[in-house]
Design a protein around this motif. Structure first.
Motif, PDB file in Angstrom:
ATOM      1  N   ASP A  22       0.800  -1.328   0.151  1.00 41.85           N
ATOM      2  CA  ASP A  22       0.038  -0.018  -0.037  1.00 41.85           C
ATOM      3  C   ASP A  22       0.986   1.412   0.064  1.00 41.85           C
ATOM      4  OD1 ASP A  22      -2.273  -1.573  -0.098  1.00 41.85           O
ATOM      5  OD2 ASP A  22      -2.672  -1.244   2.258  1.00 41.85           O
ATOM      6  N   ARG A  23       2.070   1.254   0.635  1.00 43.57           N
ATOM      7  CA  ARG A  23       2.954   2.605   0.709  1.00 43.57           C
ATOM      8  C   ARG A  23       3.465   2.638  -0.862  1.00 43.57           C
ATOM      9  NH1 ARG A  23       3.505   7.021   3.386  1.00 43.57           N
ATOM     10  NH2 ARG A  23       5.540   7.810   3.327  1.00 43.57           N
ATOM     11  N   TYR A  25       2.083   1.953  -3.443  1.00 44.89           N
ATOM     12  CA  TYR A  25       1.156   2.375  -4.105  1.00 44.89           C
ATOM     13  C   TYR A  25       1.096   3.869  -3.848  1.00 44.89           C
ATOM     14  CZ  TYR A  25      -0.936  -1.866  -6.551  1.00 44.89           C
ATOM     15  OH  TYR A  25      -1.151  -3.164  -7.250  1.00 44.89           O
ATOM     16  N   GLU A  26       0.962   4.232  -2.625  1.00 43.01           N
ATOM     17  CA  GLU A  26       0.945   5.813  -2.404  1.00 43.01           C
ATOM     18  C   GLU A  26       2.001   6.495  -2.837  1.00 43.01           C
ATOM     19  OE1 GLU A  26       1.627   6.606   1.877  1.00 43.01           O
ATOM     20  OE2 GLU A  26      -0.280   7.320   1.917  1.00 43.01           O
ATOM     21  N   GLU A  27       3.222   6.271  -2.850  1.00 39.69           N
ATOM     22  CA  GLU A  27       4.254   6.715  -3.203  1.00 39.69           C
ATOM     23  C   GLU A  27       4.389   6.956  -4.752  1.00 39.69           C
ATOM     24  OE1 GLU A  27       7.583   5.092   0.001  1.00 39.69           O
ATOM     25  OE2 GLU A  27       7.820   4.826  -2.019  1.00 39.69           O
ATOM     26  N   PHE A  30       1.584   9.534  -5.689  1.00 41.61           N
ATOM     27  CA  PHE A  30       1.992  10.696  -5.295  1.00 41.61           C
ATOM     28  C   PHE A  30       3.048  11.417  -6.175  1.00 41.61           C
ATOM     29  CE2 PHE A  30       4.635  13.761  -3.111  1.00 41.61           C
ATOM     30  CZ  PHE A  30       3.812  14.643  -2.283  1.00 41.61           C
ATOM     31  N   CYS A  54       9.222  12.259  -2.866  1.00 40.09           N
ATOM     32  CA  CYS A  54       7.979  12.268  -2.234  1.00 40.09           C
ATOM     33  C   CYS A  54       8.470  13.492  -1.084  1.00 40.09           C
ATOM     34  CB  CYS A  54       7.468  10.965  -1.491  1.00 40.09           C
ATOM     35  SG  CYS A  54       6.940   9.713  -2.716  1.00 40.09           S
TER      36      CYS A  54
END
Length: 74
Positions: A22-23, A25-27, A30, A54
């Motif tokens: 999930d992290r 995907y977030e990075e 972003f 990021c």
């Protein structure tokens, strides 16, 4: 991209074992949102480089958000 990565899989030179998908995907989302870079280009980065981008994007965004005018205008 796969929904989950087995321990020891590598992506862009950085081991992903123990790093939450999930992290990642977030990075990626972003950086793609703010920089409009391609998924493959972002995924080619190792974790440390993605985190650095990021952090830099966040720093710029905070600075610009506090400015009353566009600091990049000539």
């Amino acid at each position: 991209m796969r929904a989950s990565l087995p321990a020891g899989d590598r992506c862009g030179g950085g081991a992903l074992s123990g790093y939450p998908i999930d992290r990642i995907y977030e990075e990626v989302a972003f950086i793609a949102y703010y920089m409009h870079w391609a998924h493959d280009d972002i995924m080619a980065m190792d974790h440390r480089e993605r985190r650095r981008w990021c952090d830099e994007i966040s720093r710029i965004h905070r600075k610009v958000s506090k400015e009353p005018k566009n600091i990049f205008a000539t």
